[in-house]
Design a protein around this motif. Structure first.
Motif, PDB file in Angstrom:
ATOM      1  N   ARG A 145    -134.755 -10.227   2.535  1.00  0.00           N
ATOM      2  CA  ARG A 145    -135.480 -11.504   2.867  1.00  0.00           C
ATOM      3  C   ARG A 145    -136.713 -11.237   2.476  1.00  0.00           C
ATOM      4  NH1 ARG A 145    -131.346 -11.482   6.782  1.00  0.00           N
ATOM      5  NH2 ARG A 145    -132.851 -10.707   8.356  1.00  0.00           N
ATOM      6  N   ILE A 146    -137.596 -10.218   3.052  1.00  0.00           N
ATOM      7  CA  ILE A 146    -138.914 -10.138   3.033  1.00  0.00           C
ATOM      8  C   ILE A 146    -139.248 -10.080   1.456  1.00  0.00           C
ATOM      9  CG2 ILE A 146    -140.668  -8.332   3.544  1.00  0.00           C
ATOM     10  CD1 ILE A 146    -139.444 -10.155   5.895  1.00  0.00           C
ATOM     11  N   MET A 147    -138.335  -9.075   0.840  1.00  0.00           N
ATOM     12  CA  MET A 147    -138.918  -9.092  -0.805  1.00  0.00           C
ATOM     13  C   MET A 147    -138.769 -10.438  -1.362  1.00  0.00           C
ATOM     14  SD  MET A 147    -137.450  -5.065  -1.514  1.00  0.00           S
ATOM     15  CE  MET A 147    -135.998  -5.693  -1.022  1.00  0.00           C
ATOM     16  N   ALA A 148    -137.926 -11.307  -1.052  1.00  0.00           N
ATOM     17  CA  ALA A 148    -137.578 -12.348  -1.924  1.00  0.00           C
ATOM     18  C   ALA A 148    -138.936 -13.299  -1.428  1.00  0.00           C
ATOM     19  CB  ALA A 148    -136.374 -13.064  -1.316  1.00  0.00           C
ATOM     20  N   ALA A 149    -139.245 -13.380  -0.084  1.00  0.00           N
ATOM     21  CA  ALA A 149    -140.256 -14.036   0.324  1.00  0.00           C
ATOM     22  C   ALA A 149    -141.648 -13.619  -0.500  1.00  0.00           C
ATOM     23  CB  ALA A 149    -140.434 -14.149   1.941  1.00  0.00           C
ATOM     24  N   GLN A 150    -141.522 -12.541  -0.638  1.00  0.00           N
ATOM     25  CA  GLN A 150    -142.968 -11.983  -1.249  1.00  0.00           C
ATOM     26  C   GLN A 150    -142.839 -11.890  -3.101  1.00  0.00           C
ATOM     27  OE1 GLN A 150    -145.648 -10.912   0.276  1.00  0.00           O
ATOM     28  NE2 GLN A 150    -144.921 -11.599   2.320  1.00  0.00           N
ATOM     29  N   GLY A 151    -141.510 -11.945  -3.237  1.00  0.00           N
ATOM     30  CA  GLY A 151    -141.402 -12.100  -4.917  1.00  0.00           C
ATOM     31  C   GLY A 151    -141.346 -10.623  -5.449  1.00  0.00           C
ATOM     32  N   ALA A 152    -140.633  -9.680  -4.538  1.00  0.00           N
ATOM     33  CA  ALA A 152    -140.688  -8.458  -4.678  1.00  0.00           C
ATOM     34  C   ALA A 152    -139.293  -7.958  -5.179  1.00  0.00           C
ATOM     35  CB  ALA A 152    -140.764  -7.590  -3.445  1.00  0.00           C
ATOM     36  N   THR A 153    -139.155  -6.906  -5.974  1.00  0.00           N
ATOM     37  CA  THR A 153    -138.038  -5.992  -6.459  1.00  0.00           C
ATOM     38  C   THR A 153    -138.210  -4.651  -5.567  1.00  0.00           C
ATOM     39  OG1 THR A 153    -138.273  -7.197  -8.569  1.00  0.00           O
ATOM     40  CG2 THR A 153    -136.672  -5.372  -8.369  1.00  0.00           C
ATOM     41  N   ALA A 154    -137.039  -4.363  -5.271  1.00  0.00           N
ATOM     42  CA  ALA A 154    -136.963  -3.196  -4.383  1.00  0.00           C
ATOM     43  C   ALA A 154    -137.334  -1.911  -5.243  1.00  0.00           C
ATOM     44  CB  ALA A 154    -135.812  -2.896  -3.645  1.00  0.00           C
ATOM     45  N   GLU A 155    -137.923  -1.097  -4.811  1.00  0.00           N
ATOM     46  CA  GLU A 155    -138.155   0.340  -5.741  1.00  0.00           C
ATOM     47  C   GLU A 155    -138.357   1.421  -4.530  1.00  0.00           C
ATOM     48  OE1 GLU A 155    -137.762   0.091  -8.741  1.00  0.00           O
ATOM     49  OE2 GLU A 155    -138.229  -1.983  -8.979  1.00  0.00           O
ATOM     50  N   ARG A 156    -137.759   2.627  -4.944  1.00  0.00           N
ATOM     51  CA  ARG A 156    -137.575   3.748  -4.075  1.00  0.00           C
ATOM     52  C   ARG A 156    -138.882   4.377  -4.216  1.00  0.00           C
ATOM     53  NH1 ARG A 156    -132.958   8.083  -3.587  1.00  0.00           N
ATOM     54  NH2 ARG A 156    -134.224   8.930  -5.262  1.00  0.00           N
ATOM     55  N   ALA A 157    -139.710   4.681  -3.077  1.00  0.00           N
ATOM     56  CA  ALA A 157    -140.910   5.371  -3.242  1.00  0.00           C
ATOM     57  C   ALA A 157    -140.616   6.837  -2.619  1.00  0.00           C
ATOM     58  CB  ALA A 157    -142.014   4.598  -2.515  1.00  0.00           C
ATOM     59  N   ALA A 158    -140.130   6.975  -1.547  1.00  0.00           N
ATOM     60  CA  ALA A 158    -139.811   8.085  -1.165  1.00  0.00           C
ATOM     61  C   ALA A 158    -138.574   8.160  -0.308  1.00  0.00           C
ATOM     62  CB  ALA A 158    -141.088   8.697  -0.039  1.00  0.00           C
ATOM     63  N   SER A 159    -137.949   9.265  -0.126  1.00  0.00           N
ATOM     64  CA  SER A 159    -136.844   9.668   0.757  1.00  0.00           C
ATOM     65  C   SER A 159    -136.684  10.770   1.297  1.00  0.00           C
ATOM     66  CB  SER A 159    -135.577   8.895   0.147  1.00  0.00           C
ATOM     67  OG  SER A 159    -135.064   9.734  -0.808  1.00  0.00           O
ATOM     68  N   SER A 160    -136.154  10.782   2.547  1.00  0.00           N
ATOM     69  CA  SER A 160    -135.958  11.949   3.245  1.00  0.00           C
ATOM     70  C   SER A 160    -134.545  12.640   2.812  1.00  0.00           C
ATOM     71  CB  SER A 160    -135.568  11.695   4.540  1.00  0.00           C
ATOM     72  OG  SER A 160    -135.103  12.751   5.256  1.00  0.00           O
ATOM     73  N   PRO A 161    -134.424  14.125   2.702  1.00  0.00           N
ATOM     74  CA  PRO A 161    -133.256  14.635   2.321  1.00  0.00           C
ATOM     75  C   PRO A 161    -131.944  14.427   3.234  1.00  0.00           C
ATOM     76  CG  PRO A 161    -134.829  16.252   3.221  1.00  0.00           C
ATOM     77  CD  PRO A 161    -135.622  15.037   3.156  1.00  0.00           C
ATOM     78  N   ARG A 162    -132.421  13.609   4.219  1.00  0.00           N
ATOM     79  CA  ARG A 162    -131.287  13.221   5.171  1.00  0.00           C
ATOM     80  C   ARG A 162    -130.843  11.892   4.688  1.00  0.00           C
ATOM     81  NH1 ARG A 162    -133.625  15.320  10.786  1.00  0.00           N
ATOM     82  NH2 ARG A 162    -133.736  17.444  10.300  1.00  0.00           N
ATOM     83  N   PRO A 163    -129.728  11.572   4.806  1.00  0.00           N
ATOM     84  CA  PRO A 163    -128.965  10.194   3.997  1.00  0.00           C
ATOM     85  C   PRO A 163    -129.303   9.051   5.043  1.00  0.00           C
ATOM     86  CG  PRO A 163    -127.127  11.499   4.846  1.00  0.00           C
ATOM     87  CD  PRO A 163    -128.586  12.581   4.964  1.00  0.00           C
ATOM     88  N   TRP A 164    -129.737   9.443   6.298  1.00  0.00           N
ATOM     89  CA  TRP A 164    -129.810   8.209   7.269  1.00  0.00           C
ATOM     90  C   TRP A 164    -131.380   7.811   7.356  1.00  0.00           C
ATOM     91  CZ3 TRP A 164    -128.080  12.847   8.706  1.00  0.00           C
ATOM     92  CH2 TRP A 164    -129.064  13.691   9.464  1.00  0.00           C
TER      93      TRP A 164
END
Length: 143
Positions: A92-111
């Motif tokens: 919803r936030i991305m749509a309101a901002q006109g954004a496309t999700a892109e992963r920038a960083a993630s932890s080795p832990r899946p959660w």
């Protein structure tokens, strides 16, 4: 630290944990970026409102826009239900901002993960996944 992101507007999902707070700190210092901070309070932990307050306070200190979502999932909510609610909020936030999700960083832990969404103009297509700006950010795991 050298972070190379194209200038523009980004939505940054910030949990309030170590990895996302470090990422926010790094990104807010990169010239040419306009950041919108997004935090979803799942309502699973009784003290989760403290994470939301920390994120909102930090965004304000950096002079950044901040969107806080509230879920009332309760302590018995599954990880899958929490993820679905969080992603629905972020979409919803991305749509309101006109954004496309892109992963920038993630932890080795899946959660635990940190997401950044690049806001595109009307003529933009999708942008490929953005890799972590530094291994130290990607390797920092939240408890």
């Amino acid at each position: 630290m050298n972070v190379e992101l194209a200038p523009g507007k980004y939505v940054v999902a910030v949990s309030g944990g170590v990895d996302s707070m470090v990422l926010l700190h790094v990104l807010q210092s990169v010239p040419g970026l306009e950041l919108v901070v997004a935090h979803f309070d799942h309502g699973i932990r009784s003290d989760s409102h403290e994470d939301a307050a920390l994120v909102a306070r930090t965004a304000k200190q950096y002079g950044l826009a901040c969107e806080i979502g509230q879920g009332l999932l309760g302590p018995d909510a599954s990880e899958a239900r929490a993820r679905e609610a969080r992603y629905a909020f972020l979409h919803r936030i991305m749509a309101a901002q006109g954004a496309t999700a892109e992963r920038a960083a993630s932890s080795p832990r899946p959660w635990t993960s940190t997401r950044v969404a690049r806001v595109h103009g009307p003529s933009s297509d999708r942008v490929p996944w953005v890799e972590p700006p530094a291994a130290s950010i990607a390797d920092t795991a939240e408890p």
